[in-house]
Write a protein that holds these residues in place. Structure first.
Motif, short mmCIF file in Angstrom:
data_model
loop_
_atom_site.label_atom_id
_atom_site.label_comp_id
_atom_site.label_asym_id
_atom_site.label_seq_id
_atom_site.Cartn_x
_atom_site.Cartn_y
_atom_site.Cartn_z
N PRO A 84 0.83 -1.21 0.00
CA PRO A 84 0.00 0.00 0.00
C PRO A 84 0.86 1.25 0.00
O PRO A 84 2.03 1.23 0.40
CB PRO A 84 -0.80 -0.13 1.30
N VAL A 85 0.28 2.33 -0.46
CA VAL A 85 0.99 3.61 -0.47
C VAL A 85 1.17 4.07 0.99
O VAL A 85 0.19 4.19 1.73
CB VAL A 85 0.19 4.66 -1.26
N PRO A 86 2.39 4.29 1.45
CA PRO A 86 2.62 4.65 2.85
C PRO A 86 1.83 5.88 3.30
O PRO A 86 1.35 5.94 4.44
CB PRO A 86 4.13 4.88 2.91
N ARG A 87 1.70 6.86 2.42
CA ARG A 87 0.98 8.08 2.79
C ARG A 87 -0.48 7.77 3.10
O ARG A 87 -1.04 8.31 4.07
CB ARG A 87 1.07 9.09 1.65
N ASP A 88 -1.11 6.91 2.31
CA ASP A 88 -2.51 6.57 2.55
C ASP A 88 -2.69 5.81 3.86
O ASP A 88 -3.64 6.06 4.61
CB ASP A 88 -3.05 5.73 1.39
N VAL A 89 -1.77 4.90 4.14
CA VAL A 89 -1.85 4.14 5.39
C VAL A 89 -1.64 5.07 6.58
O VAL A 89 -2.37 4.98 7.58
CB VAL A 89 -0.80 3.02 5.39
N ALA A 90 -0.68 5.98 6.49
CA ALA A 90 -0.42 6.91 7.59
C ALA A 90 -1.62 7.82 7.82
O ALA A 90 -1.99 8.09 8.97
CB ALA A 90 0.83 7.74 7.29
N SER A 91 -2.25 8.28 6.75
CA SER A 91 -3.43 9.13 6.89
C SER A 91 -4.57 8.39 7.58
O SER A 91 -5.26 8.94 8.45
CB SER A 91 -3.90 9.62 5.52
N LYS A 92 -4.75 7.13 7.24
CA LYS A 92 -5.82 6.34 7.87
C LYS A 92 -5.52 6.10 9.34
O LYS A 92 -6.42 6.19 10.19
CB LYS A 92 -5.99 5.02 7.11
N LEU A 93 -4.27 5.80 9.66
CA LEU A 93 -3.91 5.56 11.05
C LEU A 93 -4.11 6.81 11.90
O LEU A 93 -4.67 6.75 13.01
CB LEU A 93 -2.45 5.09 11.13
N VAL A 94 -3.66 7.95 11.39
CA VAL A 94 -3.81 9.20 12.15
C VAL A 94 -5.28 9.57 12.31
O VAL A 94 -5.72 9.99 13.38
CB VAL A 94 -3.03 10.33 11.44
N SER A 95 -6.06 9.41 11.25
CA SER A 95 -7.48 9.78 11.33
C SER A 95 -8.23 8.88 12.31
O SER A 95 -9.12 9.36 13.03
CB SER A 95 -8.11 9.71 9.94
N LEU A 96 -7.89 7.61 12.37
CA LEU A 96 -8.52 6.72 13.35
C LEU A 96 -8.12 7.10 14.77
O LEU A 96 -8.95 7.04 15.70
CB LEU A 96 -8.15 5.27 13.06
N GLU A 97 -6.88 7.50 14.95
CA GLU A 97 -6.45 7.98 16.27
C GLU A 97 -7.23 9.24 16.65
O GLU A 97 -7.65 9.41 17.81
CB GLU A 97 -4.95 8.28 16.26
N LEU A 98 -7.44 10.13 15.69
CA LEU A 98 -8.18 11.36 15.96
C LEU A 98 -9.65 11.07 16.24
O LEU A 98 -10.27 11.74 17.07
CB LEU A 98 -8.04 12.32 14.78
N LEU A 99 -10.22 10.07 15.57
CA LEU A 99 -11.59 9.65 15.87
C LEU A 99 -11.70 9.18 17.31
O LEU A 99 -12.66 9.53 18.02
CB LEU A 99 -12.01 8.54 14.92
N LEU A 100 -10.76 8.36 17.73
CA LEU A 100 -10.75 7.88 19.11
C LEU A 100 -10.64 9.04 20.09
O LEU A 100 -11.35 9.10 21.10
CB LEU A 100 -9.61 6.89 19.31
N HIS A 101 -9.75 9.98 19.79
CA HIS A 101 -9.58 11.15 20.66
C HIS A 101 -10.86 11.98 20.72
O HIS A 101 -11.25 12.46 21.79
CB HIS A 101 -8.41 12.00 20.15
N PHE A 102 -11.51 12.15 19.59
CA PHE A 102 -12.76 12.92 19.56
C PHE A 102 -13.82 12.26 20.44
O PHE A 102 -14.50 12.94 21.22
CB PHE A 102 -13.26 13.04 18.12
N ILE A 103 -13.97 10.95 20.31
CA ILE A 103 -14.99 10.24 21.10
C ILE A 103 -14.69 10.35 22.59
O ILE A 103 -15.59 10.54 23.41
CB ILE A 103 -15.05 8.77 20.65
N LYS A 104 -13.41 10.23 22.96
CA LYS A 104 -13.03 10.38 24.36
C LYS A 104 -13.33 11.79 24.87
O LYS A 104 -13.94 11.96 25.93
CB LYS A 104 -11.54 10.08 24.54
N MET A 105 -12.90 12.80 24.13
CA MET A 105 -13.04 14.17 24.59
C MET A 105 -14.51 14.62 24.59
O MET A 105 -14.91 15.40 25.43
CB MET A 105 -12.21 15.11 23.73
N TRP A 106 -15.31 14.10 23.65
CA TRP A 106 -16.72 14.47 23.66
C TRP A 106 -17.41 13.91 24.90
O TRP A 106 -18.23 14.58 25.52
CB TRP A 106 -17.41 13.96 22.40
#
Length: 337
Positions: A84-106
């Motif tokens: 896989p393209v490393p940039r796409d994988v990194a974007s998905k990993l970061v966005s999932l981490e941000l989703l988790l952070h959003f759910i926690k902080m909300w």
């Protein structure tokens, strides 16, 4: 009637947001649509007293939609279609981490607001209970939005999570956060049943994934060993802090009315216990078998007629046996908690 109409409007605007997430690019047009076309209409009428709260909810919704858009994006492959393209994988990993952070902080923000309201009501009502106080409409709307946006996004990443344990690890942490927080859990019963069935039970029912230890094994299938270890660690966090969470899982999914859940997503607690027991038993069998084979090989190695190549082959076999036995012991201990 007015409440029903509001719910229909919220459902329609959320569906519009989903359409825009999958259609438009990541330009200014996307943010304009999320804020002005969807966000401002999701949280009721703006009044002088609710203007700041309404604006903050709208911005939070737009940020959540952005995370969902990046998380649900496809991962491209390089020219030979093997990596896989490393940039796409990194974007998905970061966005999932941000989703988790959003759910926690909300959850933290809503909990802070509810505690403030409870303190104010306690001052007015003395020792009267305030447990029956409902959260504001905007908070309930945001949970509905999380259901409609986050859950489909996680399900759309099923194939990628099987290929990359890092993606799976982040998805299972989001599921854990939704389950362990009663604020989400009591509003997402069916959604959590689907997620647990898809990401937890389907991994637990597999036999111990130790085939990749074998030398020369390359069947083209990704190893799910790390997935099994990760999900065992997460299940432990569900019940370690408060054992009554196991009772809640049983009451919600094993003792509910037959017509309240699809048959495929009921009896989750029983299925989980059966899967854990079977997995632990399989690990025990592997430990016993590998110990027996290592003893046989040790006896054969003392024979003077063994060639050097045969000794080398036995050496690699013993290495596989030791590695498989250690992993099986670790996995069995995780099954027992």
């Amino acid at each position: 009637v007015e409440n029903a109409m509001n719910r229909v409007d919220i459902a329609n605007y959320t569906q519009l947001a989903l359409y825009q997430i999958h259609r438009s690019g990541g330009s200014e047009l996307f943010w304009h649509d999320m804020i002005n076309s969807c966000g401002v209409n999701l949280f009721g009428q703006v009044t002088a007293s609710s203007q700041i709260s309404h604006h903050s909810h709208t911005i939070a919704f737009a940020v959540l939609a952005s995370f969902v858009k990046i998380s649900s994006g496809k991962v491209r492959m390089v020219s030979n279609n093997t990596e896989p393209v490393p940039r796409d994988v990194a974007s998905k990993l970061v966005s999932l981490e941000l989703l988790l952070h959003f759910i926690k902080m909300w959850h933290v923000a809503i909990r802070g607001e509810s505690m403030t309201n409870e303190m104010e009501l306690s001052d007015c009502l003395g020792h009267l209970s305030v447990e029956g106080i409902e959260e504001g409409d905007s908070a309930v709307t945001m949970v509905y939005i999380i259901r409609r946006l986050v859950v489909p996004t996680l399900l759309s990443n099923t194939s990628m999570s099987l290929e990359d344990c890092r993606i799976y690890r982040r998805i299972i942490r989001i599921i854990s956060e939704l389950w362990r927080k009663s604020y989400y859990r009591r509003r997402m019963k069916i959604d959590l049943a689907v997620l647990i069935q898809n990401f937890v039970l389907k991994i637990l029912v597999l036999e111990p994934q130790l085939h990749h230890f074998r030398e020369g094994n390359d069947d083209g299938m990704p190893s799910l060993l790390q997935h099994q270890l990760d999900v065992l660690d997460e299940i432990k966090t569900w019940f370690a802090s408060d054992p009554k969470e196991a009772l809640l899982l049983f009451l919600n999914y094993d003792m509910s009315r037959p017509d309240s859940l699809p048959k495929t997503h009921s009896k989750i607690f029983r299925k989980m216990c059966e899967a854990l027991c079977t997995l632990a038993e399989s690990c025990g069998n592997i430990i016993s078998e590998q110990g027996h084979f290592s003893t046989i090989n040790a006896v054969k190695s003392t024979s003077p007629n063994n060639s050097k190549s045969a000794a080398t082959f036995r050496g690699s076999g013993l290495l596989y046996i030791a590695s498989a036995r250690d992993v099986a012991q670790s996995m069995r201990s995780k099954c027992f908690g």
